[in-house]
Design a protein around this motif. Structure first.
Motif, PDB file in Angstrom:
ATOM      1  N   ALA A  99      -5.983  -3.533  -0.732  1.00 47.19           N
ATOM      2  CA  ALA A  99      -6.066  -3.603  -2.189  1.00 47.19           C
ATOM      3  C   ALA A  99      -7.417  -3.104  -2.683  1.00 47.19           C
ATOM      4  O   ALA A  99      -7.519  -2.434  -3.720  1.00 47.19           O
ATOM      5  N   GLU A 110      -2.189 -10.981   8.807  1.00 50.28           N
ATOM      6  CA  GLU A 110      -1.348 -11.566   7.765  1.00 50.28           C
ATOM      7  C   GLU A 110      -1.032 -10.486   6.747  1.00 50.28           C
ATOM      8  O   GLU A 110      -1.662  -9.418   6.741  1.00 50.28           O
ATOM      9  N   PRO A 111      -0.055 -10.699   5.878  1.00 52.02           N
ATOM     10  CA  PRO A 111       0.336  -9.641   4.949  1.00 52.02           C
ATOM     11  C   PRO A 111      -0.805  -9.224   4.017  1.00 52.02           C
ATOM     12  O   PRO A 111      -1.582 -10.054   3.557  1.00 52.02           O
ATOM     13  N   SER A 112      -0.890  -7.925   3.786  1.00 55.41           N
ATOM     14  CA  SER A 112      -1.803  -7.379   2.781  1.00 55.41           C
ATOM     15  C   SER A 112      -0.994  -7.080   1.534  1.00 55.41           C
ATOM     16  O   SER A 112       0.147  -6.609   1.618  1.00 55.41           O
ATOM     17  N   ARG A 113      -1.587  -7.315   0.379  1.00 55.00           N
ATOM     18  CA  ARG A 113      -0.857  -7.134  -0.876  1.00 55.00           C
ATOM     19  C   ARG A 113      -1.534  -6.063  -1.717  1.00 55.00           C
ATOM     20  O   ARG A 113      -2.736  -6.118  -1.978  1.00 55.00           O
ATOM     21  N   VAL A 114      -0.737  -5.074  -2.139  1.00 56.69           N
ATOM     22  CA  VAL A 114      -1.209  -3.983  -2.971  1.00 56.69           C
ATOM     23  C   VAL A 114      -0.398  -3.986  -4.259  1.00 56.69           C
ATOM     24  O   VAL A 114       0.838  -4.082  -4.223  1.00 56.69           O
ATOM     25  N   ASP A 115      -1.061  -3.902  -5.396  1.00 57.31           N
ATOM     26  CA  ASP A 115      -0.386  -3.878  -6.690  1.00 57.31           C
ATOM     27  C   ASP A 115       0.126  -2.465  -6.945  1.00 57.31           C
ATOM     28  O   ASP A 115      -0.654  -1.550  -7.239  1.00 57.31           O
ATOM     29  N   THR A 116       1.427  -2.268  -6.805  1.00 61.29           N
ATOM     30  CA  THR A 116       1.985  -0.923  -6.967  1.00 61.29           C
ATOM     31  C   THR A 116       1.854  -0.406  -8.398  1.00 61.29           C
ATOM     32  O   THR A 116       1.936   0.810  -8.618  1.00 61.29           O
TER      33      THR A 116
END
Length: 348
Positions: free
Chosen positions: A245, A265-271
Motif C-alpha cells: 500500500a 499475512e495479507p497485504s491490502r491495497v486500495d484499488t
C-alpha cells in the motif's frame, strides 16, 4: 546402477534438521543426476525452517524435506530418453516443474501450473542441499564457462529479479524505487541500473542500506526519509505487509508497481487509488521465463552479483545459517552459499 550414498541436509521439522546419508539418486526416464557444486540459501528456506511457510499449511509441502532450489552443478548421469551429450555439462535448473500437459504448461507457463512441483519447495521434489540431485532434463539450462558455480547458483534469484525489473519497464532517465535491500531487491536494482534508470532503495534501517551504497547505489532511504520525488516505478521486494500500500502511495500517477515480495499475512491495497492514479500493478512469481536472459547478463557482465555472496559453507553449517547465525568470516553481502561436496573435492 546405484552409487555410493550421498550426504544431504534434511529438515525434519521447524528448527529441526539432520545431515543424513541417503541412497544416491537415480535418473529416471527424462531425468538427469547432477553433482551439485553450489546452492544458495533463500528466504523461502528460512520460512520452512521456522515453520511459517504457507505451503506447509496448504498441504503443498511437509516434513521431512530437502531444501535447496538455487543451484549449479555438473551432469553426472542421464536416464532413458535423455541425450547422453548432457553428461559432463555444467548446468543450473528451473525450480518450477509443471505437469507438461495442462493449458498453462502448453502455453509456456509451467511456473503457474496447478499441479507443479518446485525443487526443494513443493510437491515432495527433493532439493539441492545434497551431494547429488535428480531433476528433469527439461528443467536444465547450460552454463557457459564464464558463468562459474557461484554465478550459476545466483541465476535463479537473478531470473526473478530480471523479470521484476522488466515489469517495471524503466526508460532512460526514469526514476525507480526498490523496497528492500536484500538479495532480490539488490538484484532488481542492478538490472534497473543496467536499463538506465535512476535507482533508489528503501530499507528498514541505515545499516541495511550501507551495503547497497558499497555497490554504488547512493540513493538509499529509510521509510521516513524517502524524498518527495516522482517515482516512475516501484518494486516491492520485502515481506512487510504494509509496504504494498505504501508503494501505491509513492508511485507517480501513470507509473508501474511490481510486487515480488510476499508477506506472512495479507497485504491490502486500495484499488480506488490504483484506478485514480492510472497505475499498472504486476505480480512476479518465479524466475522461469527469465533464466536464459539472466545467464546472458551474467556472462557479458551487464550485471555482476558476486558481491552479494557473503560466505560459502558446507552441509554441516547449513542448520546454524538457517537459524540466523552468520559465519564468522562472512562478508557484508546478504547471500550465503553452500558447497555440499566433500571438503577435499571443493575448489576455492
Amino acid at each position: 546402477m546405484k552409487g555410493a550414498p550421498v550426504r544431504a541436509f534434511v529438515l525434519t521439522g521447524p528448527g529441526q534438521y539432520e545431515v543424513r546419508e541417503l541412497p544416491a539418486p537415480v535418473a529416471g526416464p527424462g531425468e538427469v543426476v547432477v553433482d551439485v557444486a553450489r546452492v544458495g540459501v533463500c528466504g523461502t528456506d528460512l520460512e520452512f525452517f521456522s515453520g511459517e511457510m504457507a505451503y506447509l499449511r496448504q498441504g503443498h509441502a511437509a516434513y521431512p524435506m530437502r531444501l535447496g532450489h538455487e543451484w549449479a552443478g555438473r551432469v553426472a548421469a542421464v536416464g532413458d530418453d535423455v541425450d547422453p551429450g548432457w553428461v559432463g555439462r555444467r548446468v543450473m535448473g528451473d525450480t518450477m516443474l509443471g505437469c507438461g500437459a495442462c493449458r498453462r504448461c502448453l502455453r509456456g507457463r509451467q511456473h503457474v501450473c496447478e499441479q507443479r512441483q518446485e525443487v526443494g519447495i513443493r510437491g515432495g521434489r527433493a532439493g539441492a542441499l545434497a551431494e547429488r540431485l535428480a531433476v528433469p532434463v527439461s528443467s536444465l539450462h547450460a552454463l557457459p564457462d564464464v558463468v562459474d558455480d557461484a554465478l550459476g547458483a545466483l541465476v535463479e534469484p537473478g531470473g526473478n529479479a530480471l523479470r521484476a525489473a522488466r515489469a517495471a519497464a524503466p526508460g532512460p532517465g526514469d526514476r525507480a524505487l526498490v523496497l528492500g535491500p536484500g538479495t532480490i531487491g539488490l538484484l532488481v536494482a542492478m538490472f534497473l541500473r543496467a536499463a538506465g534508470a535512476e535507482v533508489h532503495l528503501m530499507g528498514a534501517t541505515e545499516t541495511s542500506l550501507a551495503f547497497a551504497r558499497q555497490l554504488g547505489f547512493e540513493h538509499g532511504w529509510t521509510e521516513d526519509s524517502v524524498p518527495g520525488l516522482p517515482f516512475d516505478a516501484i518494486v516491492d521486494a520485502t515481506n512487510a505487509a504494509p509496504l504494498p500500500a505504501r508503494a501505491l502511495e509513492l508511485v507517480e500517477p501513470g507509473g508501474r508497481l511490481v510486487y515480488i515480495g510476499l508477506a506472512g499475512e495479507p497485504s491490502r491495497v486500495d484499488t480506488r487509488t490504483l484506478v485514480l492514479k492510472d497505475v499498472t500493478a504486476v505480480g512476479i512469481l518465479s524466475a522461469s521465463p527469465g533464466l536464459d536472459a539472466t545467464i546472458r547478463a551474467y556472462a557479458d557482465r551487464t550485471v555482476d552479483p558476486r558481491p552479494l555472496i557473503a560466505a560459502t559453507v558446507g552441509l554441516d553449517e547449513v542448520g546454524p545459517v538457517l537459524a540466523g547465525r552468520r559465519p564468522a568470516d562472512a562478508g557484508p553481502g546478504p547471500k550465503i552459499h553452500v558447497d555440499p561436496r566433500p571438503r577435499a573435492a571443493r575448489r576455492t
